[in-house]
Write a protein that holds these residues in place. Structure first.
Motif, mmCIF file in Angstrom:
data_model
loop_
_atom_site.group_PDB
_atom_site.id
_atom_site.type_symbol
_atom_site.label_atom_id
_atom_site.label_comp_id
_atom_site.label_asym_id
_atom_site.label_seq_id
_atom_site.Cartn_x
_atom_site.Cartn_y
_atom_site.Cartn_z
ATOM 1 N N UNK A 36 -28.114 36.769 11.390
ATOM 2 C CA UNK A 36 -29.344 36.003 11.199
ATOM 3 C C UNK A 36 -30.328 36.337 12.305
ATOM 4 N N UNK A 37 -31.614 36.465 11.957
ATOM 5 C CA UNK A 37 -32.644 36.732 12.957
ATOM 6 C C UNK A 37 -32.719 35.579 13.949
ATOM 7 N N UNK A 38 -33.035 35.913 15.207
ATOM 8 C CA UNK A 38 -33.062 34.901 16.260
ATOM 9 C C UNK A 38 -34.156 33.873 15.991
ATOM 10 N N UNK A 39 -33.788 32.583 16.085
ATOM 11 C CA UNK A 39 -34.731 31.504 15.809
ATOM 12 C C UNK A 39 -35.486 31.138 17.078
ATOM 13 N N UNK A 40 -36.665 30.575 16.897
ATOM 14 C CA UNK A 40 -37.394 29.995 18.022
ATOM 15 C C UNK A 40 -37.027 28.514 18.115
ATOM 16 N N UNK A 41 -37.119 27.969 19.343
ATOM 17 C CA UNK A 41 -36.672 26.605 19.584
ATOM 18 C C UNK A 41 -37.825 25.719 20.031
ATOM 19 N N UNK A 42 -37.859 24.533 19.486
ATOM 20 C CA UNK A 42 -38.817 23.508 19.895
ATOM 21 C C UNK A 42 -38.027 22.300 20.392
ATOM 22 N N UNK A 43 -37.876 22.142 21.719
ATOM 23 C CA UNK A 43 -37.175 20.957 22.224
ATOM 24 C C UNK A 43 -37.960 19.693 21.891
ATOM 25 N N UNK A 44 -37.255 18.624 21.604
ATOM 26 C CA UNK A 44 -37.891 17.368 21.232
ATOM 27 C C UNK A 44 -37.749 16.345 22.345
ATOM 28 N N UNK A 45 -38.759 15.504 22.531
ATOM 29 C CA UNK A 45 -38.635 14.430 23.523
ATOM 30 C C UNK A 45 -37.436 13.545 23.208
ATOM 31 N N UNK A 46 -36.654 13.243 24.215
ATOM 32 C CA UNK A 46 -35.498 12.388 24.001
ATOM 33 C C UNK A 46 -34.265 13.121 23.524
ATOM 34 N N UNK A 47 -34.345 14.449 23.396
ATOM 35 C CA UNK A 47 -33.192 15.225 22.968
ATOM 36 C C UNK A 47 -33.375 15.812 21.586
ATOM 37 N N UNK A 48 -32.499 16.734 21.249
ATOM 38 C CA UNK A 48 -32.598 17.415 19.963
ATOM 39 C C UNK A 48 -33.584 18.558 20.011
ATOM 40 N N UNK A 49 -33.672 19.285 18.917
ATOM 41 C CA UNK A 49 -34.554 20.444 18.850
ATOM 42 C C UNK A 49 -34.797 20.809 17.395
ATOM 43 N N UNK A 50 -35.835 21.628 17.207
ATOM 44 C CA UNK A 50 -36.103 22.233 15.909
ATOM 45 C C UNK A 50 -35.945 23.735 16.050
ATOM 46 N N UNK A 51 -35.122 24.322 15.193
ATOM 47 C CA UNK A 51 -34.979 25.773 15.105
ATOM 48 C C UNK A 51 -35.875 26.276 13.986
ATOM 49 N N UNK A 52 -36.700 27.271 14.297
ATOM 50 C CA UNK A 52 -37.501 27.924 13.257
ATOM 51 C C UNK A 52 -36.915 29.304 13.027
ATOM 52 N N UNK A 53 -36.303 29.476 11.863
ATOM 53 C CA UNK A 53 -35.617 30.721 11.527
ATOM 54 C C UNK A 53 -36.594 31.620 10.784
ATOM 55 N N UNK A 54 -36.867 32.823 11.294
ATOM 56 C CA UNK A 54 -37.821 33.703 10.606
ATOM 57 C C UNK A 54 -37.211 34.344 9.374
ATOM 58 N N UNK A 55 -38.074 34.849 8.533
ATOM 59 C CA UNK A 55 -37.625 35.604 7.364
ATOM 60 C C UNK A 55 -37.006 36.911 7.836
ATOM 61 N N UNK A 56 -35.762 37.174 7.427
ATOM 62 C CA UNK A 56 -35.105 38.414 7.855
ATOM 63 C C UNK A 56 -34.632 39.262 6.681
ATOM 64 N N UNK A 57 -35.105 38.915 5.481
ATOM 65 C CA UNK A 57 -34.728 39.699 4.308
ATOM 66 C C UNK A 57 -33.439 39.251 3.654
#
Length: 278
Positions: free
Chosen positions: A1-22
């Motif tokens: 899987x293509x490397x995702x970008x990370x968005x840390x969230x206040x108070x913990x947790x995160x959002x992974x944005x997975x790019x299109x890799x075909x």
């Protein structure tokens, strides 16, 4: 899987944005077999065969789970659990590296969850194996937890070892995948840990993985909400000033801010893929 970008969230947790890799479909995926039937697959291996029965919005979902499921997370040692790592971030990294997980193109929220509405981990936890019937509520959904392998007995050797961790407060959270059309969760990792926590009289702590709206989708919704908010503010401003005007404006502003702040993290529809062409 293509490397995702990370968005840390206040108070913990995160959002992974997975790019299109075909990649046309993720390793762990739901597939549509017909209007009333679907499958859960891991690779080419079927794990659940399900069919809905009945007419109208309230239907029964009959399913049969099959052996062979493999967790996308590595085995957790006692030493690892006692280090109390940042579990959402660690699970996110492992899911990125996994060959049998559900991640694919889009945004994925991983966050800790310790509280649930009553019934989720007792009457709505599916303990029957391999057959089960879920009573879907009107509008779809059932709001429970579906294990992907049999839950072990409270006196199983590994469960007894995990019960000690539960009493010490060092038990690692289980991993749940929110599936929108079930209005419930698949238990991806931690069947033994879940059994241990329940044997100790409490629901397990969890890390929940949820597919959330793409940027373009939630931003378009935000524009619609902003337009409606501006019209509402204009109506408030046009009313004759009274002792209620400031309060009314405060209520409108607060509601707008709360809705807008949650939009990027609202659960999105779980994709159901067409079967691979023969």
């Amino acid at each position: 899987m293509a490397r995702a970008t990370r968005e840390p969230l206040p108070g913990g947790g995160l959002v992974l944005t997975v790019p299109e890799d075909g990649t046309p479909r993720p390793p762990l995926r739901l597939e549509r077999a017909s209007d009333r039937r679907w499958l859960l697959r891991q690779g080419e291996r079927p794990l659940i065969r399900a069919r809905s029965e009945g007419d109208g919005c309230c239907r029964d979902l009959h399913l049969r789970r099959l052996p062979g499921y493999r967790s996308p997370l590595p085995h957790l040692t006692a030493a690892r659990m006692r280090t109390s790592p940042d579990w959402p971030h660690l699970y996110a990294r492992w899911l990125e590296e996994a060959r049998g997980g559900p991640l694919h193109r889009g945004r994925w929220l991983l966050n800790r969850r310790a509280t649930f509405t009553p019934g989720i981990w007792d009457c709505d936890l599916v303990r029957d194996w391999p057959e089960a019937t879920l009573e879907l509520l009107c509008g779809g959904g059932w709001h429970g937890v579906l294990p992907l392998r049999p839950l072990p007995a409270p006196d199983a050797a590994r469960v007894k070892a995990y019960r000690k961790h539960a009493r010490e407060g060092t038990l690692a959270p289980v991993l749940l995948w929110w599936v929108s059309f079930l209005d419930g969760w698949l238990l991806l990792d931690g069947h033994d840990r879940a059994a241990a926590a329940l044997a100790e009289g409490a629901p397990p702590e969890c890390v929940e993985v949820v597919r959330v709206a793409d940027d373009a989708h939630w931003r378009a919704t935000a524009e619609e909400i902003t337009e409606a908010y501006e019209k509402r503010v204009a109506r408030v401003a046009a009313d004759p000033a009274s002792r209620h005007t400031a309060r009314h404006r405060h209520v409108v502003d607060r509601a707008y801010a709360e809705v807008l702040s949650g939009l990027p993290y609202d659960a999105d529809t779980t994709p159901v893929f067409d079967p691979a062409p023969e």
